[in-house]
Design a protein around this motif. Sequence first.
Motif, short mmCIF file in Angstrom:
data_model
loop_
_atom_site.label_atom_id
_atom_site.label_comp_id
_atom_site.label_asym_id
_atom_site.label_seq_id
_atom_site.Cartn_x
_atom_site.Cartn_y
_atom_site.Cartn_z
N ALA A 105 0.81 -1.22 0.00
CA ALA A 105 0.00 0.00 0.00
C ALA A 105 0.84 1.27 0.00
N MET A 106 2.09 1.18 0.40
CA MET A 106 2.91 2.38 0.56
C MET A 106 3.25 3.11 -0.75
N PRO A 107 3.65 2.42 -1.83
CA PRO A 107 4.06 3.16 -3.03
C PRO A 107 3.00 4.10 -3.60
N PRO A 108 1.75 3.66 -3.82
CA PRO A 108 0.76 4.62 -4.36
C PRO A 108 0.50 5.79 -3.43
N LEU A 109 0.47 5.54 -2.12
CA LEU A 109 0.24 6.63 -1.17
C LEU A 109 1.38 7.64 -1.20
N PHE A 110 2.61 7.14 -1.24
CA PHE A 110 3.77 8.04 -1.24
C PHE A 110 3.81 8.87 -2.51
N ALA A 155 -5.02 6.49 -2.20
CA ALA A 155 -5.59 5.63 -1.16
C ALA A 155 -6.58 4.65 -1.75
N ARG A 156 -7.35 5.08 -2.73
CA ARG A 156 -8.32 4.18 -3.37
C ARG A 156 -7.61 3.06 -4.10
N VAL A 157 -6.56 3.40 -4.85
CA VAL A 157 -5.78 2.38 -5.55
C VAL A 157 -5.19 1.39 -4.56
#
Length: 237
Positions: A105-110, A155-157
């Motif tokens: 989950a971290m890469p898209p959020l970052f 966050a949705r992704v």
Amino acid sequence: MFGEAWDWLGEPNRWSWSDPAGIPYRTVEHLGFSALSLVVAAALTIPPALWLAHYRRAAFLASSVVNIGRAIPSFGLIILFWYLASRWELNTSFWPLLIALVALAMPPLFTNTYAGVISVDADAVDAARGTGYRERQIMFGIELPLALPVILAGARVSFLQLVATVAIGAIVNNGGGLGRYIVDGFAQGVGGYGEILAGGVAVIVLALLCEGIFSLITRFAVPRGLRVETTRQPQMS
């Protein structure tokens, strides 16, 4: 197969909230893992991404993170952390899946946080700085709200990816949410095809519902002035 799936759905304990065989029970478990992973990942990534983007640093890192995230196989992460947890005598029913989900989950959020802050109008930031805003006030009072649509898109992704991956985690996890039905169905061979079908449909329905919920969250969480008016029609004179 469809008849077997229908019979499986009609079993007495299939709609129990307290029985692990119940779909509501497994749905809550599925969403709990996904939501917890998203919250942990957001706490670990959004603050540093916000700080780096505010000071225009580590642009190469931001562009590289998303590529690394796409290259990492989710199943490989789950197996790796399960192996490490078993070697270190940790709870293999919880930690391996949670750590793998957080890492996914971290890469898209970052990257979305960084991109969202970078895209904020520089004139708005300069105006806030000129009126006496401190850098922290600019980050949390100006840049973060303006970047919120892009952050929520990340966050949705991430959340939809988590919903799909929790099901895979049932292979090494006694829980695994709705994916438990798919794994158990495969273990039964031909007799489990109905359970596999029902479990797969349940995961798909849950993902679609989560997509809709995130759309509503975006609609109400984003400031009204930032919403794109896509339904406005030109007026005839």
